[in-house]
Enzyme design. Structure first.
Site, PDB file in Angstrom:
ATOM      1  NE  ARG A 224      -4.242  -1.515   0.120  1.00  0.00           N
ATOM      2  CZ  ARG A 224      -4.381  -2.534  -0.724  1.00  0.00           C
ATOM      3  NH1 ARG A 224      -3.437  -2.789  -1.616  1.00  0.00           N
ATOM      4  NH2 ARG A 224      -5.447  -3.293  -0.701  1.00  0.00           N
ATOM      5  CG  HIS A 272      -3.001  -0.878  -7.044  1.00  0.00           C
ATOM      6  ND1 HIS A 272      -3.449  -0.230  -5.940  1.00  0.00           N
ATOM      7  CD2 HIS A 272      -3.007  -2.201  -6.721  1.00  0.00           C
ATOM      8  CE1 HIS A 272      -3.736  -1.106  -4.984  1.00  0.00           C
ATOM      9  NE2 HIS A 272      -3.473  -2.316  -5.437  1.00  0.00           N
TER      10      HIS A 272
HETATM   11  P1  NAP Z   1      -1.814 -11.636   4.781  1.00  0.00           P
HETATM   12  O1  NAP Z   1      -2.013 -13.048   4.324  1.00  0.00           O
HETATM   13  O2  NAP Z   1      -2.775 -11.043   5.753  1.00  0.00           O
HETATM   14  O3  NAP Z   1      -0.325 -11.555   5.387  1.00  0.00           O
HETATM   15  C1  NAP Z   1       0.154 -10.449   6.077  1.00  0.00           C
HETATM   16  C2  NAP Z   1       1.565 -10.746   6.600  1.00  0.00           C
HETATM   17  O4  NAP Z   1       2.079  -9.562   7.204  1.00  0.00           O
HETATM   18  C3  NAP Z   1       1.598 -11.833   7.668  1.00  0.00           C
HETATM   19  O5  NAP Z   1       2.744 -12.645   7.498  1.00  0.00           O
HETATM   20  C4  NAP Z   1       1.709 -11.038   8.964  1.00  0.00           C
HETATM   21  O6  NAP Z   1       2.374 -11.722  10.016  1.00  0.00           O
HETATM   22  C5  NAP Z   1       2.547  -9.864   8.526  1.00  0.00           C
HETATM   23  N1  NAP Z   1       2.361  -8.701   9.398  1.00  0.00           N
HETATM   24  C6  NAP Z   1       1.212  -8.024   9.647  1.00  0.00           C
HETATM   25  N2  NAP Z   1       1.444  -7.019  10.513  1.00  0.00           N
HETATM   26  C7  NAP Z   1       2.777  -7.083  10.831  1.00  0.00           C
HETATM   27  C8  NAP Z   1       3.611  -6.330  11.686  1.00  0.00           C
HETATM   28  N3  NAP Z   1       3.142  -5.295  12.414  1.00  0.00           N
HETATM   29  N4  NAP Z   1       4.904  -6.683  11.764  1.00  0.00           N
HETATM   30  C9  NAP Z   1       5.397  -7.740  11.057  1.00  0.00           C
HETATM   31  N5  NAP Z   1       4.642  -8.491  10.220  1.00  0.00           N
HETATM   32  C10 NAP Z   1       3.356  -8.161  10.120  1.00  0.00           C
HETATM   33  O7  NAP Z   1      -1.775 -10.664   3.529  1.00  0.00           O
HETATM   34  P2  NAP Z   1      -1.512 -11.008   1.977  1.00  0.00           P
HETATM   35  O8  NAP Z   1      -2.669 -11.696   1.375  1.00  0.00           O
HETATM   36  O9  NAP Z   1      -0.173 -11.665   1.858  1.00  0.00           O
HETATM   37  O10 NAP Z   1      -1.472  -9.525   1.366  1.00  0.00           O
HETATM   38  C11 NAP Z   1      -0.562  -8.549   1.848  1.00  0.00           C
HETATM   39  C12 NAP Z   1      -0.945  -7.171   1.318  1.00  0.00           C
HETATM   40  O11 NAP Z   1      -0.659  -7.080  -0.076  1.00  0.00           O
HETATM   41  C13 NAP Z   1      -2.421  -6.827   1.388  1.00  0.00           C
HETATM   42  O12 NAP Z   1      -2.789  -6.403   2.697  1.00  0.00           O
HETATM   43  C14 NAP Z   1      -2.555  -5.716   0.368  1.00  0.00           C
HETATM   44  O13 NAP Z   1      -2.340  -4.469   0.996  1.00  0.00           O
HETATM   45  C15 NAP Z   1      -1.410  -5.991  -0.605  1.00  0.00           C
HETATM   46  N6  NAP Z   1      -1.896  -6.351  -1.957  1.00  0.00           N
HETATM   47  C16 NAP Z   1      -1.481  -5.616  -3.022  1.00  0.00           C
HETATM   48  C17 NAP Z   1      -1.896  -5.958  -4.306  1.00  0.00           C
HETATM   49  C18 NAP Z   1      -1.421  -5.173  -5.516  1.00  0.00           C
HETATM   50  O14 NAP Z   1      -1.907  -5.411  -6.629  1.00  0.00           O
HETATM   51  N7  NAP Z   1      -0.477  -4.274  -5.364  1.00  0.00           N
HETATM   52  C19 NAP Z   1      -2.729  -7.055  -4.496  1.00  0.00           C
HETATM   53  C20 NAP Z   1      -3.121  -7.791  -3.390  1.00  0.00           C
HETATM   54  C21 NAP Z   1      -2.691  -7.431  -2.124  1.00  0.00           C
HETATM   55  P3  NAP Z   1       1.742 -13.056  10.692  1.00  0.00           P
HETATM   56  O15 NAP Z   1       1.809 -14.091   9.586  1.00  0.00           O
HETATM   57  O16 NAP Z   1       2.660 -13.369  11.801  1.00  0.00           O
HETATM   58  O17 NAP Z   1       0.346 -12.688  11.083  1.00  0.00           O
END
Ligand code: NAP
Length: 309
Positions: A224, A272
């Site tokens: 983000r 994006h």
């Molecule tokens: P997810 O499955 O919810 O994984 C989030 C990861 O971040 C988890 O490993 C979590 O740790 C870690 N995390 C969260 N808060 C943290 C903190 N304070 N300190 C350290 N680690 C932390 O999310 P995802 O599906 O992989 O997606 C990640 C993000 O990608 C989304 O939230 C979105 O913003 C972005 N995204 C972008 C696009 C694009 O086209 N650019 C598309 C899709 C998504 P734990 O495993 O220990 O909980």
């Protein structure tokens, strides 16, 4: 499954193919685009809905977000009993892996410099780099980050990962929590951000954190825009502390025409697009979860609203 009503409320999304797909997969459901004054629905399928939608739909049992990130959704007041479910992969993880791997490989193999040289009519060589000098740190080891980290490990880069809780992934050196954050940064040369946007992670890519990367540091932000302090990135690139960045997400999208990122050649921009929502995969996932909920089963991908992801 007993008859039920699905309300579709997605900004910047052509509703018709979604409605057709949901109606085909769930013939017993009444599926409609939300309009002010519409009847109460049981399930919502949303992307950046207005607050008025939830104010008028207080009886929702489940809210399906047609993206992985729920930061925009969680800014709204949601019906407290409603379960919030995000997309899990649904075809996004492989897109994110290919996007990040191509970016890391372009840097590692000097492909941008070769492209410039060839364009100018020069036949030049750059010394080959050693993979051990190119450690890649992945912030966030969730659905997308874990896939990206493993894809990078497949190309034999040294890969580090940082998450909230400890994680064990083949080929990935794990770090977790605030106490290990600085060690993680100091061990990384390329930094890939795949964290969710929460109060803890906003502005996490800033002058202090980015200046801890190894010399020749390169930043890839695919999570983000509000994770990154734009002026700190520009200052570190201008001072030579970082060699450049690839940015797919921005504080304001579309990126305003006057933003200095447009004019910095060491920053590559994409609109994006690193991991797009794929309609058919997403509908299949949502339909599967609605059926599981109807059977009284728990579903994966439930958002912890208090935690913010
Ligand atoms: P997810 O499955 O919810 O994984 C989030 C990861 O971040 C988890 O490993 C979590 O740790 C870690 N995390 C969260 N808060 C943290 C903190 N304070 N300190 C350290 N680690 C932390 O999310 P995802 O599906 O992989 O997606 C990640 C993000 O990608 C989304 O939230 C979105 O913003 C972005 N995204 C972008 C696009 C694009 O086209 N650019 C598309 C899709 C998504 P734990 O495993 O220990 O909980």
């Amino acid at each position: 499954m007993t008859p039920f009503r699905i309300s579709f409320c997605c900004t910047n999304t052509d509703p018709e193919p979604w409605l057709a797909g949901l109606r085909t997969a769930l013939p017993q459901a009444d599926v409609a685009v939300w309009q002010p004054g519409a009847a109460q629905a049981d399930v919502a399928v949303v992307w950046m809905p207005p607050q008025a939608f939830f104010d008028e739909q207080p009886q929702l049992k489940a809210i399906f977000n047609i993206g992985a990130g729920v930061d925009a959704l969680l800014k709204l007041r949601l019906p407290p009993q409603a379960v919030v479910v995000r997309l899990e992969d649904a075809g996004m993880a492989v897109q994110m892996a290919e996007y990040v791997c191509q970016a890391v490989i372009r840097q590692f193999r000097d492909l941008n410099a070769y492209a410039d040289d060839v364009h100018a009519g020069h036949w030049t060589y750059y010394p080959p780099r050693q993979r051990r000098d190119f450690p890649v740190g992945v912030m966030g080891l969730g659905v997308l980050g874990a896939r990206v980290a493993q894809a990078l490990a497949h190309f034999e880069f040294p890969v580090l990962g940082w998450s909230q809780t400890p994680k064990q992934l083949d080929g990935v050196r794990g770090f977790h929590g605030p106490a290990q954050f600085h060690d993680f940064l100091a061990s990384s040369r390329v930094l890939v951000n795949l964290l969710p946007l929460t109060p803890e992670t906003a502005n996490i890519l800033n002058r202090d954190t980015l200046s801890r990367l190894q010399p020749g540091g390169y930043v890839i932000n695919v999570a983000r825009g509000a994770h990154l302090v734009d002026e700190d990135l520009l200052a570190l690139i201008h001072s030579g502390q970082l060699v450049g960045a690839l940015l797919d997400v921005f504080r304001t999208e579309p990126l305003p025409a006057e933003h200095p990122f447009w004019r910095e050649p060491r920053i590559t921009l994409t609109p994006h697009t690193s991991a797009r929502t794929l309609r058919e995969d997403s509908i299949a996932q949502i339909v599967g979860k609605i059926a599981a909920m109807a059977r009284g089963e728990s579903v994966a991908g439930r958002v912890d609203v208090g935690r913010g992801y």
